[in-house]
Design a protein around this motif. Structure first.
Motif, PDB file in Angstrom:
ATOM      1  N   LEU A 260     -11.945  18.388  -0.149  1.00  0.00           N
ATOM      2  CA  LEU A 260     -11.314  19.580   0.421  1.00  0.00           C
ATOM      3  C   LEU A 260     -12.304  20.735   0.539  1.00  0.00           C
ATOM      4  CD1 LEU A 260      -7.839  19.382  -1.330  1.00  0.00           C
ATOM      5  CD2 LEU A 260      -8.285  19.098   1.108  1.00  0.00           C
ATOM      6  N   TRP A 261     -13.198  20.878  -0.450  1.00  0.00           N
ATOM      7  CA  TRP A 261     -14.189  21.946  -0.384  1.00  0.00           C
ATOM      8  C   TRP A 261     -15.255  21.653   0.681  1.00  0.00           C
ATOM      9  CZ3 TRP A 261     -13.470  26.597  -1.932  1.00  0.00           C
ATOM     10  CH2 TRP A 261     -12.750  26.888  -3.093  1.00  0.00           C
ATOM     11  N   ASP A 262     -15.630  20.376   0.825  1.00  0.00           N
ATOM     12  CA  ASP A 262     -16.735  20.018   1.710  1.00  0.00           C
ATOM     13  C   ASP A 262     -16.374  19.980   3.188  1.00  0.00           C
ATOM     14  OD1 ASP A 262     -18.369  19.839  -0.471  1.00  0.00           O
ATOM     15  OD2 ASP A 262     -18.299  17.654  -0.615  1.00  0.00           O
ATOM     16  N   TYR A 263     -15.096  19.705   3.490  1.00  0.00           N
ATOM     17  CA  TYR A 263     -14.713  19.521   4.888  1.00  0.00           C
ATOM     18  C   TYR A 263     -13.689  20.563   5.321  1.00  0.00           C
ATOM     19  CZ  TYR A 263     -17.053  15.022   4.507  1.00  0.00           C
ATOM     20  OH  TYR A 263     -17.995  14.050   4.321  1.00  0.00           O
ATOM     21  N   PRO A 264     -13.698  20.924   6.615  1.00  0.00           N
ATOM     22  CA  PRO A 264     -12.713  21.890   7.126  1.00  0.00           C
ATOM     23  C   PRO A 264     -11.332  21.241   7.248  1.00  0.00           C
ATOM     24  CG  PRO A 264     -14.122  21.118   8.913  1.00  0.00           C
ATOM     25  CD  PRO A 264     -14.675  20.548   7.647  1.00  0.00           C
ATOM     26  N   PRO A 265     -10.295  22.033   7.482  1.00  0.00           N
ATOM     27  CA  PRO A 265      -8.928  21.502   7.568  1.00  0.00           C
ATOM     28  C   PRO A 265      -8.739  20.418   8.632  1.00  0.00           C
ATOM     29  CG  PRO A 265      -8.872  23.888   7.397  1.00  0.00           C
ATOM     30  CD  PRO A 265     -10.303  23.498   7.538  1.00  0.00           C
ATOM     31  N   GLU A 266      -9.583  20.384   9.645  1.00  0.00           N
ATOM     32  CA  GLU A 266      -9.442  19.358  10.681  1.00  0.00           C
ATOM     33  C   GLU A 266      -9.609  17.951  10.132  1.00  0.00           C
ATOM     34  OE1 GLU A 266     -11.923  21.982  11.162  1.00  0.00           O
ATOM     35  OE2 GLU A 266     -10.260  23.160  11.940  1.00  0.00           O
TER      36      GLU A 266
ATOM     37  N   ASP B 259      -8.382  16.932   7.235  1.00  0.00           N
ATOM     38  CA  ASP B 259      -7.298  16.620   6.293  1.00  0.00           C
ATOM     39  C   ASP B 259      -6.505  15.381   6.714  1.00  0.00           C
ATOM     40  OD1 ASP B 259      -8.139  18.774   4.845  1.00  0.00           O
ATOM     41  OD2 ASP B 259      -6.432  20.062   5.356  1.00  0.00           O
ATOM     42  N   ILE B 260      -6.362  15.149   8.023  1.00  0.00           N
ATOM     43  CA  ILE B 260      -5.619  13.973   8.494  1.00  0.00           C
ATOM     44  C   ILE B 260      -6.356  12.703   8.075  1.00  0.00           C
ATOM     45  CG2 ILE B 260      -4.847  12.731  10.567  1.00  0.00           C
ATOM     46  CD1 ILE B 260      -4.396  15.513  11.833  1.00  0.00           C
ATOM     47  N   ALA B 261      -7.674  12.699   8.188  1.00  0.00           N
ATOM     48  CA  ALA B 261      -8.462  11.544   7.754  1.00  0.00           C
ATOM     49  C   ALA B 261      -8.309  11.335   6.246  1.00  0.00           C
ATOM     50  CB  ALA B 261      -9.920  11.728   8.123  1.00  0.00           C
ATOM     51  N   LEU B 262      -8.269  12.411   5.488  1.00  0.00           N
ATOM     52  CA  LEU B 262      -8.064  12.311   4.042  1.00  0.00           C
ATOM     53  C   LEU B 262      -6.693  11.727   3.734  1.00  0.00           C
ATOM     54  CD1 LEU B 262      -8.901  12.830   1.107  1.00  0.00           C
ATOM     55  CD2 LEU B 262      -8.136  15.196   1.388  1.00  0.00           C
ATOM     56  N   LEU B 263      -5.670  12.179   4.447  1.00  0.00           N
ATOM     57  CA  LEU B 263      -4.321  11.629   4.242  1.00  0.00           C
ATOM     58  C   LEU B 263      -4.275  10.136   4.548  1.00  0.00           C
ATOM     59  CD1 LEU B 263      -2.034  14.464   5.631  1.00  0.00           C
ATOM     60  CD2 LEU B 263      -2.078  13.585   3.296  1.00  0.00           C
ATOM     61  N   LYS B 264      -4.945   9.709   5.618  1.00  0.00           N
ATOM     62  CA  LYS B 264      -4.995   8.280   5.953  1.00  0.00           C
ATOM     63  C   LYS B 264      -5.654   7.490   4.839  1.00  0.00           C
ATOM     64  CE  LYS B 264      -5.032   8.518  10.990  1.00  0.00           C
ATOM     65  NZ  LYS B 264      -5.833   8.286  12.211  1.00  0.00           N
ATOM     66  N   LYS B 265      -6.738   8.038   4.306  1.00  0.00           N
ATOM     67  CA  LYS B 265      -7.457   7.350   3.223  1.00  0.00           C
ATOM     68  C   LYS B 265      -6.583   7.273   1.967  1.00  0.00           C
ATOM     69  CE  LYS B 265     -11.902   7.148   0.990  1.00  0.00           C
ATOM     70  NZ  LYS B 265     -12.767   6.188   1.621  1.00  0.00           N
ATOM     71  N   LEU B 266      -5.844   8.338   1.689  1.00  0.00           N
ATOM     72  CA  LEU B 266      -4.998   8.354   0.492  1.00  0.00           C
ATOM     73  C   LEU B 266      -3.814   7.388   0.606  1.00  0.00           C
ATOM     74  CD1 LEU B 266      -4.951  12.157  -0.393  1.00  0.00           C
ATOM     75  CD2 LEU B 266      -6.109  10.319  -1.628  1.00  0.00           C
ATOM     76  N   GLN B 267      -3.400   7.035   1.827  1.00  0.00           N
ATOM     77  CA  GLN B 267      -2.279   6.103   2.006  1.00  0.00           C
ATOM     78  C   GLN B 267      -2.566   4.756   1.357  1.00  0.00           C
ATOM     79  OE1 GLN B 267      -1.521   5.758   6.191  1.00  0.00           O
ATOM     80  NE2 GLN B 267      -0.593   7.788   6.344  1.00  0.00           N
ATOM     81  N   THR B 268      -3.808   4.316   1.402  1.00  0.00           N
ATOM     82  CA  THR B 268      -4.165   3.002   0.849  1.00  0.00           C
ATOM     83  C   THR B 268      -4.795   3.107  -0.534  1.00  0.00           C
ATOM     84  OG1 THR B 268      -6.318   3.120   1.938  1.00  0.00           O
ATOM     85  CG2 THR B 268      -4.518   2.038   3.142  1.00  0.00           C
TER      86      THR B 268
ATOM     87  N   TYR C 269       4.199  12.227   1.901  1.00  0.00           N
ATOM     88  CA  TYR C 269       4.663  13.619   1.946  1.00  0.00           C
ATOM     89  C   TYR C 269       4.082  14.415   0.782  1.00  0.00           C
ATOM     90  CZ  TYR C 269       8.017  12.752   5.698  1.00  0.00           C
ATOM     91  OH  TYR C 269       8.592  12.464   6.903  1.00  0.00           O
ATOM     92  N   TRP C 270       4.051  13.810  -0.421  1.00  0.00           N
ATOM     93  CA  TRP C 270       3.504  14.512  -1.575  1.00  0.00           C
ATOM     94  C   TRP C 270       2.026  14.845  -1.353  1.00  0.00           C
ATOM     95  CZ3 TRP C 270       4.045  17.797  -5.144  1.00  0.00           C
ATOM     96  CH2 TRP C 270       3.083  17.965  -6.127  1.00  0.00           C
ATOM     97  N   ASP C 271       1.257  13.882  -0.862  1.00  0.00           N
ATOM     98  CA  ASP C 271      -0.166  14.127  -0.601  1.00  0.00           C
ATOM     99  C   ASP C 271      -0.347  15.258   0.416  1.00  0.00           C
ATOM    100  OD1 ASP C 271      -0.890  12.125  -2.380  1.00  0.00           O
ATOM    101  OD2 ASP C 271      -1.029  10.588  -0.819  1.00  0.00           O
ATOM    102  N   ALA C 272       0.484  15.259   1.459  1.00  0.00           N
ATOM    103  CA  ALA C 272       0.405  16.314   2.473  1.00  0.00           C
ATOM    104  C   ALA C 272       0.750  17.679   1.870  1.00  0.00           C
ATOM    105  CB  ALA C 272       1.340  15.993   3.633  1.00  0.00           C
ATOM    106  N   CYS C 273       1.766  17.717   1.019  1.00  0.00           N
ATOM    107  CA  CYS C 273       2.148  18.980   0.358  1.00  0.00           C
ATOM    108  C   CYS C 273       1.027  19.473  -0.555  1.00  0.00           C
ATOM    109  CB  CYS C 273       3.434  18.787  -0.447  1.00  0.00           C
ATOM    110  SG  CYS C 273       4.889  18.510   0.565  1.00  0.00           S
ATOM    111  N   LEU C 274       0.415  18.544  -1.270  1.00  0.00           N
ATOM    112  CA  LEU C 274      -0.683  18.889  -2.172  1.00  0.00           C
ATOM    113  C   LEU C 274      -1.850  19.510  -1.384  1.00  0.00           C
ATOM    114  CD1 LEU C 274      -1.118  18.404  -5.242  1.00  0.00           C
ATOM    115  CD2 LEU C 274      -2.383  16.361  -4.616  1.00  0.00           C
ATOM    116  N   ILE C 275      -2.216  18.869  -0.283  1.00  0.00           N
ATOM    117  CA  ILE C 275      -3.346  19.360   0.523  1.00  0.00           C
ATOM    118  C   ILE C 275      -3.003  20.695   1.196  1.00  0.00           C
ATOM    119  CG2 ILE C 275      -4.719  18.871   2.579  1.00  0.00           C
ATOM    120  CD1 ILE C 275      -4.591  15.886   1.709  1.00  0.00           C
ATOM    121  N   LYS C 276      -1.817  20.798   1.762  1.00  0.00           N
ATOM    122  CA  LYS C 276      -1.429  22.043   2.439  1.00  0.00           C
ATOM    123  C   LYS C 276      -1.376  23.211   1.452  1.00  0.00           C
ATOM    124  CE  LYS C 276       1.968  24.081   5.536  1.00  0.00           C
ATOM    125  NZ  LYS C 276       1.048  24.628   6.507  1.00  0.00           N
TER     126      LYS C 276
END
Length: 154
Positions: free
Chosen positions: A76-82, A84-93, A10-17
């Motif tokens: 975040l700068w290099d990729y569009p918001p679409e 972000d889900i892949a980034l969240l998955k990567k941050l989980q581990t 949740y924190w990672d998602a809040c940070l990205i959003k």
């Protein structure tokens, strides 16, 4: 995608959003608290990727992420918001967390600023010295006439 289950997710998602909305750190804190009902700080198991407690709440999130979470900022700068889900998955581990790079750039910046000020002072003093030296030999200045000098010879 599976539903988020941990406070870290949740924190990672809040940070990205908040980053995508160009918000402030306090916006991310409030979003996290509204979702989980818990505070970011004062936890038994601290969250990764959180700022130190003395970081100003009204600081814009983008400079914070750029300075302390460089890899996430670049992504975040290099990729569009679409993506972000892949980034969240990567941050989980990932165990990637904030870096404290604040002291070195500030010290370098302060040294560069002081060097620039010293250079400006030296240049001003040098300019004044040249000006005074040039005025001393300026032929436009009226010279005193000595004894026996002839004035106005025709």
């Amino acid at each position: 995608m599976k539903k988020m289950s941990t406070d870290q997710e949740y924190w990672d998602a809040c940070l990205i959003k908040t980053w995508r909305n160009n918000g402030k750190l306090i916006d991310a804190y409030q979003m996290f608290k509204s979702i989980t009902g818990r505070m970011v700080f004062g936890r038994e198991e601290p969250l990764l990727r959180t700022p130190k407690e003395n970081v100003p709440f009204k600081l814009s999130i983008r400079p914070y992420v750029a300075q302390h979470l460089e890899k996430i900022s670049r992504r975040l700068w290099d990729y569009p918001p679409e993506h972000d889900i892949a980034l969240l998955k990567k941050l989980q581990t990932s165990k990637y967390t904030t870096t404290n790079t604040q002291t070195n750039p500030d010290r370098e910046m302060t040294n560069a600023r002081n060097q620039h000020k010293d250079d400006k002072k030296r240049l001003a003093i040098f300019s004044i010295q040249k000006s005074v030296r040039n005025q001393a030999t300026d032929w436009g200045v009226t010279k005193a006439t000595g004894r026996g000098a002839r004035v106005g010879r025709r």
